[in-house]
Motif scaffolding. Structure first.
Motif, PDB file in Angstrom:
ATOM      1  N   THR A 406       0.848  -1.187   0.000  1.00 34.85           N
ATOM      2  CA  THR A 406       0.000   0.000   0.000  1.00 34.85           C
ATOM      3  C   THR A 406       0.887   1.242   0.000  1.00 34.85           C
ATOM      4  O   THR A 406       2.087   1.168   0.291  1.00 34.85           O
ATOM      5  N   ASP A 407       0.282   2.377  -0.278  1.00 34.08           N
ATOM      6  CA  ASP A 407       1.038   3.628  -0.280  1.00 34.08           C
ATOM      7  C   ASP A 407       1.547   4.000   1.108  1.00 34.08           C
ATOM      8  O   ASP A 407       2.513   4.767   1.238  1.00 34.08           O
ATOM      9  N   ASP A 408       0.885   3.483   2.162  1.00 35.43           N
ATOM     10  CA  ASP A 408       1.281   3.824   3.518  1.00 35.43           C
ATOM     11  C   ASP A 408       2.417   2.968   4.049  1.00 35.43           C
ATOM     12  O   ASP A 408       2.944   3.248   5.131  1.00 35.43           O
ATOM     13  N   ALA A 413       6.201   5.186   1.859  1.00 40.37           N
ATOM     14  CA  ALA A 413       6.004   6.427   2.633  1.00 40.37           C
ATOM     15  C   ALA A 413       7.305   7.152   2.932  1.00 40.37           C
ATOM     16  O   ALA A 413       7.301   8.377   3.124  1.00 40.37           O
ATOM     17  N   TRP A 462       4.672   6.786  12.272  1.00 40.58           N
ATOM     18  CA  TRP A 462       4.506   6.923  10.824  1.00 40.58           C
ATOM     19  C   TRP A 462       5.864   6.887  10.150  1.00 40.58           C
ATOM     20  O   TRP A 462       6.738   7.673  10.523  1.00 40.58           O
ATOM     21  N   PRO A 463       6.018   5.960   9.206  1.00 43.78           N
ATOM     22  CA  PRO A 463       5.065   4.905   8.844  1.00 43.78           C
ATOM     23  C   PRO A 463       5.002   3.847   9.937  1.00 43.78           C
ATOM     24  O   PRO A 463       5.999   3.584  10.598  1.00 43.78           O
TER      25      PRO A 463
END
Length: 546
Positions: A406-408, A413, A462-463
């Motif tokens: 995923t993009d996250d 990220a 994050w991430p």
């Protein structure tokens, strides 16, 4: 006659004890009934207290132990300096590698032969982003149809570079690849150049520790460079001067060494290297587009009579690559990157001399650089740029991105984390490449952004997925440790040096914990305060320089 009861010795003592303890309690207290429980618990408590004090004393002794120091390899200042300049951050694993190699100089020599270093995991990272393997034609078709826009492919290319820098055992190769990719810069956001940008980067990597003559020749005639600086559309009828000028100004001799006549002939020499842009995207040499006629550039003279100018191009580029002005330019740029922003001219002269004596080979120049007194005297003189900062933070914290879905996920990220510091790999829009001096990256805004990234990664906020993180409790080297010892341990792990008094004071103020406080797995610092403690070390000038 009443019979006097015979009290036992225990009963008498118990009553005495009860009387002594309860007289002060006032009237109404039964002094007759034995209270056998009062004397025995006192001794039990004393025994328990004694045991507790013994355990506490033993615990305090263990907490003061410095046995943790034997578990962490800490390089000497000279070794840390050399490895730090030619890697993306010294983590515990790299420090052990250096020690096993016999020191930084031996490690450095090993790194100069990257083919001898097994790096299968890093070699497989490209497959994390399948679009990077597509041909120019497929890339163009996908961006036109919206299946995979060009910006997305280039973002993945930047992520691939960051992932390699985090994981690779060939750290020096990655450092030098970035250096040359920046020197012979083709930005990832250039229109059309994205179709050949991945192949261009791989070409630079192949030459990064080889010959600058070969690297320059292959880079200048590469379709990505041709598209970016318009040589792909340059013809004999309308020679485009863009690449011919930048070749002189940025890639070789530098300003002040050529005139406009040189630029025009430089452009004419380079005509013929075409790309059928925005149609088939096929690249090749087209003799009919080569501008013939005598040319003269800074002492390079040729009748240029043949329509096939490929050999002429190669001879011209070799001439420029080995020009004394280019040697000075390359020597100075290497010195600025790896020594200090204002390197002594004697060092630049020495590097230029070695460069010319070795026909433009990179490795002898690097050996001369790290063997110089100027290099030895430049400890801590260079600031990490945004990419170096983020990658080093991942490495020392043990954050290991995994294949993204995923993009996250961290592998994707982290590009936005680098962007938040003010720059992304190969994203510099101008042809001169991103700055390599301290002043460009030692700004208030960059520092504040770096603090935020350090804190987010320390807290694993994050991430938060797509990566393996070291658990906060795992930073404890033993079951209990005094706070000052703990800070010292972390400093050795993250910064490769013992904690200074200033660092200890800063960590104490950041966490509100005294130096003699014993830290255990259940201490609030471990449960809640580790992000603040870790980021205090990462926000230090020591981590933000290399």
């Amino acid at each position: 006659m009443l019979e006097t009861p015979v009290a036992s010795r225990r009963a008498v003592l118990t009553r005495v004890a009860a009387t002594a303890g309860l007289v002060a309690a006032g009237p109404g207290i039964d002094l007759v009934t034995p209270v056998p429980a009062l004397a025995a618990p006192g001794r039990t408590k004393q025994r328990k207290k004694g045991k507790q004090e013994k355990r506490s004393k033993k615990a305090r002794k263990k907490a003061r132990s410095t046995a943790y120091r034997r578990k962490t390899v800490v390089l000497s200042t000279a070794d840390r300096h050399l490895v730090g300049r030619f890697s993306y951050g010294i983590n515990a694993g790299l420090a052990k590698q250096v020690a096993r190699a016999g020191g930084a100089k031996a490690w450095f020599e090993g790194q100069l032969d990257p083919a001898s270093i097994s790096d299968a995991y890093t070699d497989g990272l490209k497959s994390w982003w399948p679009g990077l393997a597509n041909s120019p034609q497929v890339l163009w078709a996908n961006t036109q149809s919206g299946v995979e826009p060009s910006w997305q492919v280039m973002a993945d290319y930047q992520r691939w570079a960051l992932a390699r820098r985090i994981h690779s055992g060939r750290q020096l190769l990655e450092v030098m690849t970035e250096f040359w990719e920046n020197h012979l810069h083709v930005p990832v956001n250039g229109d059309g150049a994205f179709t050949y940008r991945v192949a261009y980067g791989e070409l630079i990597r192949r030459h990064a520790l080889g010959s600058f003559v070969d690297m320059l020749t292959d880079a200048i005639t590469h379709p990505a460079m041709g598209i970016f600086l318009n040589n792909a559309v340059s013809t004999r009828r309308a020679p485009n001067e863009n690449l011919g000028r930048e070749l002189l100004e940025l890639h070789t001799v530098g300003r002040g060494n050529y005139d406009e006549g040189d630029v025009k002939d430089s452009a004419r020499i380079l005509t013929g290297w075409r790309v059928d842009a925005y149609r088939t995207w096929n690249a090749g040499y087209v003799p009919g587009d080569h501008a013939t006629g005598a040319v003269s550039v800074m002492g390079f003279n040729d009748p240029n009579a043949s329509t096939d100018g490929q050999d002429l191009t190669r001879r011209y580029l070799r001439y420029l690559a080995l020009h004394p002005a280019t040697a000075q330019r390359i020597g100075r740029k290497l010195a600025v990157k790896f020594v200090r922003d204002d390197p002594p001219q004697t060092l630049v002269d020495e590097l230029a001399s070695v460069y010319l004596a070795n026909d433009g080979r990179v490795i002898p120049v690097l050996r001369a650089l790290v063997g110089s007194s100027a290099f030895a005297g430049s400890v801590g003189a260079k600031v990490r740029d945004p990419g170096e900062d983020v990658v080093a933070t991942y490495r020392v914290l043990g954050v290991s991105p995994t294949r993204p879905t995923t993009d996250d996920d961290a592998a994707n990220a982290m590009l936005w984390q680098v962007a938040s510091l003010g720059a992304v790999p190969f994203g510099w829009a101008r042809p001169d490449g991103a700055p390599i001096d301290n002043a460009s990256w030692a700004t208030t805004s960059r520092m504040l952004a770096a603090f935020d990234v350090h804190y987010s990664l320390s807290g694993q906020w994050w991430p938060s997925k797509g990566a393996t993180f070291a658990k906060h409790v795992s930073w404890l080297p033993q079951k209990q440790i005094r706070f000052d010892r703990f800070v010292d341990h972390l400093s050795r792990q993250l910064l490769q040096r013992p904690a200074s008094p200033t660092m200890l004071k800063a960590c104490g103020e950041a966490t509100g914990i005294g130096r003699k406080t014993v830290i255990t797995r259940k201490h609030d610092l471990v449960k809640w305060g580790m992000p603040r403690l870790l980021t205090t070390l990462l926000d230090s000038p020591t981590h933000m320089s290399r």
